[in-house]
Design an enzyme around this catalytic site. Structure first.
Site, PDB file in Angstrom:
ATOM      1  N   TYR A  54      17.981   3.842  -7.626  1.00 46.21           N
ATOM      2  CA  TYR A  54      17.447   3.033  -8.701  1.00 46.21           C
ATOM      3  C   TYR A  54      15.772   3.205  -8.843  1.00 46.21           C
ATOM      4  O   TYR A  54      15.051   2.824  -9.719  1.00 46.21           O
ATOM      5  CB  TYR A  54      17.995   1.665  -8.470  1.00 46.21           C
ATOM      6  CG  TYR A  54      19.195   1.359  -8.865  1.00 46.21           C
ATOM      7  CD1 TYR A  54      20.062   1.897 -10.213  1.00 46.21           C
ATOM      8  CD2 TYR A  54      20.060   0.685  -8.201  1.00 46.21           C
ATOM      9  CE1 TYR A  54      21.086   1.728 -10.279  1.00 46.21           C
ATOM     10  CE2 TYR A  54      21.474   0.342  -8.498  1.00 46.21           C
ATOM     11  CZ  TYR A  54      21.994   0.778  -9.680  1.00 46.21           C
ATOM     12  OH  TYR A  54      23.220   0.724 -10.026  1.00 46.21           O
ATOM     13  N   GLU A 141       1.511  19.244  -7.817  1.00 42.14           N
ATOM     14  CA  GLU A 141       1.505  18.109  -8.656  1.00 42.14           C
ATOM     15  C   GLU A 141       1.354  16.757  -7.878  1.00 42.14           C
ATOM     16  O   GLU A 141       1.863  16.577  -7.002  1.00 42.14           O
ATOM     17  CB  GLU A 141       3.156  17.680  -9.343  1.00 42.14           C
ATOM     18  CG  GLU A 141       3.315  16.663 -10.022  1.00 42.14           C
ATOM     19  CD  GLU A 141       4.730  16.497 -10.805  1.00 42.14           C
ATOM     20  OE1 GLU A 141       5.652  17.443 -10.434  1.00 42.14           O
ATOM     21  OE2 GLU A 141       5.038  15.342 -11.114  1.00 42.14           O
ATOM     22  N   PRO A 191      -6.086   6.390 -24.948  1.00 45.05           N
ATOM     23  CA  PRO A 191      -5.735   6.150 -23.791  1.00 45.05           C
ATOM     24  C   PRO A 191      -5.906   7.538 -22.924  1.00 45.05           C
ATOM     25  O   PRO A 191      -6.292   7.613 -21.671  1.00 45.05           O
ATOM     26  CB  PRO A 191      -4.108   5.902 -23.723  1.00 45.05           C
ATOM     27  CG  PRO A 191      -4.170   5.143 -25.056  1.00 45.05           C
ATOM     28  CD  PRO A 191      -5.081   5.954 -25.922  1.00 45.05           C
ATOM     29  N   GLY A 354      26.812   8.933  -2.910  1.00 46.57           N
ATOM     30  CA  GLY A 354      26.520   7.458  -3.081  1.00 46.57           C
ATOM     31  C   GLY A 354      26.588   6.896  -1.640  1.00 46.57           C
ATOM     32  O   GLY A 354      27.408   7.420  -0.881  1.00 46.57           O
ATOM     33  N   CYS A 381      30.790  14.872  -2.088  1.00 51.92           N
ATOM     34  CA  CYS A 381      30.639  14.075  -0.960  1.00 51.92           C
ATOM     35  C   CYS A 381      31.000  12.753  -0.835  1.00 51.92           C
ATOM     36  O   CYS A 381      32.274  12.620  -0.282  1.00 51.92           O
ATOM     37  CB  CYS A 381      28.947  13.908  -0.742  1.00 51.92           C
ATOM     38  SG  CYS A 381      28.352  13.481   0.865  1.00 51.92           S
ATOM     39  N   HIS A 507      26.606  19.146  -1.385  1.00 53.85           N
ATOM     40  CA  HIS A 507      26.032  18.873  -2.648  1.00 53.85           C
ATOM     41  C   HIS A 507      25.679  20.263  -3.438  1.00 53.85           C
ATOM     42  O   HIS A 507      24.709  20.714  -3.468  1.00 53.85           O
ATOM     43  CB  HIS A 507      24.814  17.948  -2.701  1.00 53.85           C
ATOM     44  CG  HIS A 507      25.074  16.659  -1.976  1.00 53.85           C
ATOM     45  ND1 HIS A 507      25.238  15.576  -2.861  1.00 53.85           N
ATOM     46  CD2 HIS A 507      25.277  15.920  -0.812  1.00 53.85           C
ATOM     47  CE1 HIS A 507      25.672  14.587  -2.126  1.00 53.85           C
ATOM     48  NE2 HIS A 507      25.625  14.811  -0.857  1.00 53.85           N
ATOM     49  N   GLU A 509      25.755  20.535  -6.503  1.00 56.69           N
ATOM     50  CA  GLU A 509      24.710  20.528  -7.513  1.00 56.69           C
ATOM     51  C   GLU A 509      23.460  20.962  -7.624  1.00 56.69           C
ATOM     52  O   GLU A 509      22.724  21.140  -8.157  1.00 56.69           O
ATOM     53  CB  GLU A 509      24.628  18.755  -8.198  1.00 56.69           C
ATOM     54  CG  GLU A 509      24.141  18.039  -7.070  1.00 56.69           C
ATOM     55  CD  GLU A 509      25.107  17.470  -5.992  1.00 56.69           C
ATOM     56  OE1 GLU A 509      26.091  17.884  -5.687  1.00 56.69           O
ATOM     57  OE2 GLU A 509      25.064  16.210  -5.536  1.00 56.69           O
TER      58      GLU A 509
HETATM   59  N1  GLN Z   1      27.846   7.752   2.325  1.00 56.53           N
HETATM   60  C1  GLN Z   1      28.272   8.796   2.604  1.00 56.53           C
HETATM   61  C2  GLN Z   1      27.773   9.429   3.955  1.00 56.53           C
HETATM   62  O1  GLN Z   1      26.942   9.014   4.575  1.00 56.53           O
HETATM   63  C3  GLN Z   1      28.303   9.702   1.538  1.00 56.53           C
HETATM   64  C4  GLN Z   1      26.883  10.435   1.235  1.00 56.53           C
HETATM   65  C5  GLN Z   1      26.732  11.056   0.243  1.00 56.53           C
HETATM   66  O2  GLN Z   1      27.511  10.967  -0.747  1.00 56.53           O
HETATM   67  N2  GLN Z   1      25.652  11.933   0.043  1.00 56.53           N
HETATM   68  O3  GLN Z   1      28.597  10.155   4.730  1.00 56.53           O
END
Ligand code: GLN
Length: 544
Positions: A54, A141, A191, A354, A381, A507, A509
């Site tokens: 966030y 940057e 500005p 997450g 993940c 990951h 992505e």
């Molecule tokens: N919370 C999970 C872990 O620590 C997944 C981590 C994530 O999704 N990057 O393994």
């Protein structure tokens, strides 16, 4: 010797400075100039790894395992380079290094000051990246906005660079916003004038000003900025908001920025070839039939929290000549007597990464929905942990299976801490990070996607599939389609009795590129695009 471009921001943050920097890289690369990029983040965290998404959005992970600002993702996607830990510098890193040197006695007898010690440490990061990358041009940057207290040492360091490496080897570009006043229907330059004045107070006169705006920028406005900010008229570059960020390099090229940079830095170049970008943007602008993808995550209020996931989905859709209709579902809304019909439009479901228990049960419900309704599912993940927990609950007919991240005393810890993580107390930079190898198992959907037997993928996790449950889940139809080369770690898993329910511990992505989608995203969309259309979802009412 490398030349340097320093990019600062004025007026407000979030004007797209990162995309502008990435686009400058694209323009140089299109002229066969080699480029490396660095982001300076003025905050005191050593890296953004311990911050909530966030705060600044997604934490991007480099191949060598640095947790970095999401701008690095755009640098990688636009310039098609794999950056390293050297490409993200924070004030926290700089101060830690200076203080460690002082404690060691490197400066014995001296008074340690922002100038010259902190600025010297910052400049050392510039030159070190230049040496390591051997790039013709290093683009740097400066995060934040000119005038921020924390940004001062960075500005002072970039000011000193012009003297250190020579006037002709350094270029300062300032990116500002021209606000629009609806009452008088005009763009305001004041500005920008103020932020250039602020920059001058540190001794930096910008060579080029890039003006972001949501409205067309007239010649008169360009003249005014040129006059008040003392910048050549052709060096005032308008950058109005465009429908896709991938168009930014083309807009800047059209306005002459590529040639201007090359001339000012005296670079020897080839003719710019942006044909790939032109094709990409033309295809992005065409209308395509959409594929409905639902992303079930816990940070969806801030779309930047899933920046690379969103981009990877777009790359994959483009490959199939489709658009993505991306629905963001806050996973908590699926909990309790939450509304599962929110998932009904899904031709594919993605559960991204997450941390922490909030929203987990909602994600598990989404995985259950995908499994029961045979909706293509990609777990990233945490999304893999969720898929494993859901499947274990289903086959054991018990609500108990869980990850020890969410229930430390569960009788069925199907996801558990990596052995290498036991005993680690510090939270910063201590996860299993960066590239690790994964061996694919023949005849799996994952192996079909990759078309390779060994791949390297970027990781960021502490927990893993618990091998104690491997046999039990396998008997019930879970396929371990990717393993670490020693066979110890489940890197990819999928369900036998499902069209495409695939999850990975890593990951993917982060390594997807426009024009070169990641194989897992590509195949997710490949399968999802035919859901509903071919009646592959008979259990769903087609009218919704
Ligand atoms: N919370 C999970 C872990 O620590 C997944 C981590 C994530 O999704 N990057 O393994």
């Amino acid at each position: 010797m490398s030349k340097y471009i320093f990019v600062t921001g004025g007026v407000v943050s979030s004007v797209g400075k990162g995309v502008t920097v990435a686009s400058i890289g694209t323009l140089l690369k299109s002229r066969q100039i080699t480029v490396s990029v660095q982001k300076l983040d003025p905050y005191l965290n050593v890296d953004p790894g311990t911050m909530s998404p966030y705060q600044h959005g997604e934490v991007f992970v480099t191949q060598d395992g640095a947790e970095t600002d999401l701008d690095l993702g755009n640098y990688e996607r636009f310039i098609d380079v794999n950056l390293t830990t050297e490409s993200n510098v924070t004030s926290g890193q700089i101060y830690s290094a200076v203080i460690a040197k002082e404690r060691r006695g490197d400066f014995l007898g001296g008074t340690i000051q922002v100038v010259p010690h902190v600025t010297a440490e910052i400049k050392q990061r510039f030159t070190s990246l230049a040496e390591q990358s051997q790039a013709d041009v290093v683009i740097i940057e400066v995060g934040g906005t000119v005038g921020d207290i924390e940004g001062q040492p960075f500005l002072e360091a970039i000011r000193q660079m012009r003297k250190d490496v020579g006037r002709d080897n350094v270029l300062y570009i300032h990116v500002t916003l021209l606000p629009y006043l609806a009452t008088t229907q005009e763009l305001k330059t004041k500005p920008t004038q103020h932020s250039v004045n602020e920059l001058r107070r540190t001794g930096i006169q910008p060579d080029i000003i890039i003006c972001r705006s949501d409205h067309p920028i007239s010649e008169g406005i360009r003249d005014k900025i040129s006059l008040f900010c003392d910048v050549d008229r052709q060096a005032v570059i308008p950058l109005p908001t465009v429908p896709t960020i991938y168009e930014v390099p083309l807009v800047l090229e059209e306005e002459g920025l590529g040639q201007l940079v090359v001339d000012k830095l005296g670079l020897e170049v080839h003719e710019a070839d942006l044909s790939q970008w032109q094709e990409l943007v033309a295809s992005l602008k065409e209308e395509h039939e959409p594929v409905n993808i639902v992303l079930v995550g816990k940070y969806v209020e801030l779309k930047d929290a899933y920046y690379s996931v969103r981009e990877a989905l777009h790359h994959a859709a483009l490959y199939h000549g489709r658009d993505i209709n991306l629905d963001w579902i806050q996973s908590e809304t699926l909990e309790g007597d939450g509304d599962e019909t929110l998932l009904r439009s899904a031709q594919g479901i993605v559960v991204p990464g997450g941390f922490g228990i909030r929203g987990i049960e909602g994600m598990i419900r989404a995985a259950s929905y995908a499994r029961n309704n045979k909706i293509p599912y990609l777990g990233l993940c945490l999304g893999m942990h969720v898929m494993v927990i859901e499947f274990a609950r289903y086959i054991l007919n018990s609500p108990e299976p869980n990850s020890t991240e969410f229930d430390a005393s569960t009788r069925y810890p199907v996801i558990d801490l990596l052995p290498s993580q036991r005993g680690i107390e510090n939270k910063g930079g201590t996860m299993r990070l960066g590239n690790y190898p994964c061996k694919l198992v023949d005849a799996s959907r994952a192996a079909a996607a990759y078309g390779q037997s060994l791949v390297y993928e970027r990781h960021r996790h502490r927990l893993e599939f618990n091998n104690k449950f491997r046999a039990q889940l396998q008997e019930a139809g879970m396929i371990y389609s990717g393993l670490s080369p020693d066979g110890e770690l489940v890197e990819l898993c999928e369900l036998a009795d499902h069209p495409w329910m695939v999850s990975c511990q890593f990951h993917p992505e982060f390594s997807s590129r426009p024009g070169r989608p990641h194989p897992l995203f590509r195949d997710l969309i490949g399968v999802a695009k035919d859901v509903l259309r071919e009646g592959a979802q008979p259990s769903l009412p087609l009218s919704t």
